[in-house]
Every structure is written in C-alpha cells, then in structure tokens.
Design a protein around this motif. Structure first.
Motif, PDB file in Angstrom:
ATOM      1  N   SER A  41     -16.876  -2.508   4.336  1.00  0.00           N
ATOM      2  CA  SER A  41     -16.045  -1.336   4.101  1.00  0.00           C
ATOM      3  C   SER A  41     -15.433  -0.841   5.408  1.00  0.00           C
ATOM      4  CB  SER A  41     -16.880  -0.229   3.450  1.00  0.00           C
ATOM      5  OG  SER A  41     -16.160   0.964   3.368  1.00  0.00           O
ATOM      6  N   LEU A  42     -16.220  -0.826   6.467  1.00  0.00           N
ATOM      7  CA  LEU A  42     -15.731  -0.386   7.763  1.00  0.00           C
ATOM      8  C   LEU A  42     -14.647  -1.332   8.277  1.00  0.00           C
ATOM      9  CD1 LEU A  42     -15.761   1.469  10.206  1.00  0.00           C
ATOM     10  CD2 LEU A  42     -17.660   0.098  11.104  1.00  0.00           C
ATOM     11  N   ALA A  43     -14.869  -2.630   8.163  1.00  0.00           N
ATOM     12  CA  ALA A  43     -13.877  -3.608   8.607  1.00  0.00           C
ATOM     13  C   ALA A  43     -12.565  -3.415   7.854  1.00  0.00           C
ATOM     14  CB  ALA A  43     -14.402  -5.031   8.407  1.00  0.00           C
ATOM     15  N   PHE A  44     -12.655  -3.155   6.565  1.00  0.00           N
ATOM     16  CA  PHE A  44     -11.454  -2.929   5.761  1.00  0.00           C
ATOM     17  C   PHE A  44     -10.707  -1.680   6.225  1.00  0.00           C
ATOM     18  CE2 PHE A  44      -9.381  -0.858   2.153  1.00  0.00           C
ATOM     19  CZ  PHE A  44      -8.475  -1.835   1.800  1.00  0.00           C
ATOM     20  N   ARG A  45     -11.435  -0.585   6.428  1.00  0.00           N
ATOM     21  CA  ARG A  45     -10.798   0.671   6.849  1.00  0.00           C
ATOM     22  C   ARG A  45     -10.153   0.546   8.225  1.00  0.00           C
ATOM     23  NH1 ARG A  45     -15.415   4.673   6.455  1.00  0.00           N
ATOM     24  NH2 ARG A  45     -16.639   2.791   6.415  1.00  0.00           N
ATOM     25  N   LEU A  46     -10.820  -0.126   9.157  1.00  0.00           N
ATOM     26  CA  LEU A  46     -10.240  -0.330  10.486  1.00  0.00           C
ATOM     27  C   LEU A  46      -8.971  -1.172  10.393  1.00  0.00           C
ATOM     28  CD1 LEU A  46     -13.433  -0.973  12.637  1.00  0.00           C
ATOM     29  CD2 LEU A  46     -11.946   1.041  12.701  1.00  0.00           C
ATOM     30  N   GLY A  47      -8.999  -2.166   9.536  1.00  0.00           N
ATOM     31  CA  GLY A  47      -7.822  -3.014   9.351  1.00  0.00           C
ATOM     32  C   GLY A  47      -6.642  -2.249   8.790  1.00  0.00           C
ATOM     33  N   VAL A  48      -6.899  -1.409   7.806  1.00  0.00           N
ATOM     34  CA  VAL A  48      -5.830  -0.598   7.212  1.00  0.00           C
ATOM     35  C   VAL A  48      -5.246   0.344   8.256  1.00  0.00           C
ATOM     36  CG1 VAL A  48      -5.354   1.258   5.546  1.00  0.00           C
ATOM     37  CG2 VAL A  48      -6.649  -0.762   4.835  1.00  0.00           C
ATOM     38  N   MET A  49      -6.094   0.977   9.036  1.00  0.00           N
ATOM     39  CA  MET A  49      -5.601   1.898  10.066  1.00  0.00           C
ATOM     40  C   MET A  49      -4.759   1.163  11.108  1.00  0.00           C
ATOM     41  SD  MET A  49      -8.611   4.728  10.664  1.00  0.00           S
ATOM     42  CE  MET A  49      -9.882   3.575  11.109  1.00  0.00           C
ATOM     43  N   LEU A  50      -5.200  -0.031  11.515  1.00  0.00           N
ATOM     44  CA  LEU A  50      -4.437  -0.810  12.481  1.00  0.00           C
ATOM     45  C   LEU A  50      -3.071  -1.183  11.909  1.00  0.00           C
ATOM     46  CD1 LEU A  50      -4.180  -2.296  15.179  1.00  0.00           C
ATOM     47  CD2 LEU A  50      -5.255  -4.280  14.068  1.00  0.00           C
ATOM     48  N   LYS A  51      -3.058  -1.653  10.686  1.00  0.00           N
ATOM     49  CA  LYS A  51      -1.799  -2.060  10.063  1.00  0.00           C
ATOM     50  C   LYS A  51      -0.827  -0.886   9.961  1.00  0.00           C
ATOM     51  CE  LYS A  51       0.013  -4.431   6.004  1.00  0.00           C
ATOM     52  NZ  LYS A  51      -0.364  -5.131   4.774  1.00  0.00           N
ATOM     53  N   GLU A  52      -1.317   0.263   9.529  1.00  0.00           N
ATOM     54  CA  GLU A  52      -0.456   1.447   9.416  1.00  0.00           C
ATOM     55  C   GLU A  52       0.097   1.864  10.776  1.00  0.00           C
ATOM     56  OE1 GLU A  52      -2.784   4.417   7.402  1.00  0.00           O
ATOM     57  OE2 GLU A  52      -2.537   3.435   5.454  1.00  0.00           O
ATOM     58  N   ALA A  53      -0.743   1.849  11.804  1.00  0.00           N
ATOM     59  CA  ALA A  53      -0.298   2.232  13.145  1.00  0.00           C
ATOM     60  C   ALA A  53       0.707   1.220  13.694  1.00  0.00           C
ATOM     61  CB  ALA A  53      -1.499   2.354  14.086  1.00  0.00           C
ATOM     62  N   ARG A  54       0.467  -0.052  13.423  1.00  0.00           N
ATOM     63  CA  ARG A  54       1.385  -1.099  13.891  1.00  0.00           C
ATOM     64  C   ARG A  54       2.750  -0.951  13.227  1.00  0.00           C
ATOM     65  NH1 ARG A  54       3.119  -5.468  11.751  1.00  0.00           N
ATOM     66  NH2 ARG A  54       1.519  -5.630  10.144  1.00  0.00           N
ATOM     67  N   LYS A  55       2.749  -0.715  11.934  1.00  0.00           N
ATOM     68  CA  LYS A  55       4.021  -0.545  11.221  1.00  0.00           C
ATOM     69  C   LYS A  55       4.749   0.713  11.685  1.00  0.00           C
ATOM     70  CE  LYS A  55       3.275  -3.359   7.221  1.00  0.00           C
ATOM     71  NZ  LYS A  55       3.693  -3.543   5.856  1.00  0.00           N
ATOM     72  N   GLU A  56       4.001   1.765  11.938  1.00  0.00           N
ATOM     73  CA  GLU A  56       4.601   3.002  12.441  1.00  0.00           C
ATOM     74  C   GLU A  56       5.257   2.763  13.803  1.00  0.00           C
ATOM     75  OE1 GLU A  56       2.698   6.921  14.236  1.00  0.00           O
ATOM     76  OE2 GLU A  56       2.392   6.797  12.061  1.00  0.00           O
ATOM     77  N   ALA A  57       4.622   1.906  14.617  1.00  0.00           N
ATOM     78  CA  ALA A  57       5.172   1.567  15.930  1.00  0.00           C
ATOM     79  C   ALA A  57       6.318   0.556  15.826  1.00  0.00           C
ATOM     80  CB  ALA A  57       4.068   1.019  16.834  1.00  0.00           C
ATOM     81  N   GLN A  58       6.538   0.057  14.629  1.00  0.00           N
ATOM     82  CA  GLN A  58       7.617  -0.896  14.333  1.00  0.00           C
ATOM     83  C   GLN A  58       7.531  -2.164  15.184  1.00  0.00           C
ATOM     84  OE1 GLN A  58      11.204   1.503  14.671  1.00  0.00           O
ATOM     85  NE2 GLN A  58      10.953   2.247  12.572  1.00  0.00           N
ATOM     86  N   ILE A  59       6.315  -2.715  15.248  1.00  0.00           N
ATOM     87  CA  ILE A  59       6.151  -4.006  15.909  1.00  0.00           C
ATOM     88  C   ILE A  59       5.460  -4.968  14.956  1.00  0.00           C
ATOM     89  CG2 ILE A  59       6.086  -2.974  18.223  1.00  0.00           C
ATOM     90  CD1 ILE A  59       3.113  -3.619  18.321  1.00  0.00           C
ATOM     91  N   THR A  60       5.693  -6.248  15.172  1.00  0.00           N
ATOM     92  CA  THR A  60       5.100  -7.273  14.326  1.00  0.00           C
ATOM     93  C   THR A  60       3.692  -7.608  14.808  1.00  0.00           C
ATOM     94  OG1 THR A  60       5.903  -9.103  15.684  1.00  0.00           O
ATOM     95  CG2 THR A  60       7.395  -8.290  13.941  1.00  0.00           C
ATOM     96  N   GLN A  61       2.971  -8.328  13.975  1.00  0.00           N
ATOM     97  CA  GLN A  61       1.649  -8.806  14.382  1.00  0.00           C
ATOM     98  C   GLN A  61       1.777  -9.696  15.611  1.00  0.00           C
ATOM     99  OE1 GLN A  61       0.182 -10.791  10.873  1.00  0.00           O
ATOM    100  NE2 GLN A  61      -0.702  -8.898  10.033  1.00  0.00           N
ATOM    101  N   GLU A  62       2.801 -10.510  15.640  1.00  0.00           N
ATOM    102  CA  GLU A  62       3.015 -11.411  16.769  1.00  0.00           C
ATOM    103  C   GLU A  62       3.265 -10.625  18.055  1.00  0.00           C
ATOM    104  OE1 GLU A  62       6.572 -14.301  17.534  1.00  0.00           O
ATOM    105  OE2 GLU A  62       5.082 -15.323  16.283  1.00  0.00           O
ATOM    106  N   GLU A  63       4.082  -9.577  17.985  1.00  0.00           N
ATOM    107  CA  GLU A  63       4.351  -8.755  19.160  1.00  0.00           C
ATOM    108  C   GLU A  63       3.079  -8.057  19.647  1.00  0.00           C
ATOM    109  OE1 GLU A  63       9.023  -7.515  18.368  1.00  0.00           O
ATOM    110  OE2 GLU A  63       7.434  -6.461  17.285  1.00  0.00           O
TER     111      GLU A  63
END
Length: 96
Positions: free
Chosen positions: A30-52
C-alpha cells in the motif's frame, strides 16, 4: 462479513492485525502504491516525462515507471532525490 465501522476494521478483517505477516505485506504494498501515485502526480505537474526525470536523477526510465505503478520498493534517499533534485519540489516526512 460483519458490520464494518471503519477502514481499520476492514483491514483487520481482511488482512489481520498489524504485525502479522499478511498485514505487513499489505501495508508495504500500500505504501509503495501511494508513493508511486504521489511521484507520478508531481512529475506530471512539473510537466516532465519519466525519461527526463530519470536523466536528471541518474536513474532509469523503467525504474521510474515501476515506482509510479507501485511495483518497486524505494529507499527514502532515492525518493528524496527524485522529488527534490528531479522535480524541484520539497519532500516533507512526518511521524504521527
């Protein structure tokens, strides 16, 4: 299923008390899932790709992807690097 009064009761019924192997496994996943969701949301907000993000932090795109899907354990130091250095955000951790 008995009448469940809150989420903790549901977790106890389904996975057992805290400290049992089944409950510990659920809590970790559950913790791994929540951390992943938070990272993805922050990354998208920063408008950068996973590769970047991977390039900025010296990791691999596939690792970023696994984290965002909750399929990889992550050390706090690595999460800090992704958030602070990669995204230019601040990571706040609290113990309650």
């Amino acid at each position: 299923m008995k009448n469940v009064t809150d989420f903790e009761d549901l977790l106890k019924e389904k996975y057992g008390e805290k400290g049992t192997p089944t409950r510990d496994k659920y809590d970790a996943e559950s913790l791994a899932f929540r951390l992943g969701v938070m990272l993805k949301e922050a990354r998208k907000e920063a408008q950068i790709t996973q590769e970047e993000l991977a390039e900025k932090t010296g990791t691999k795109k596939s690792y970023i992807s696994r984290i965002e899907r909750g399929q990889s354990d992550i050390q706090i130091s690595t999460y800090y690097k992704l958030i602070e250095l990669g995204l230019g955000k601040h990571l706040h951790i609290s113990i309650g």
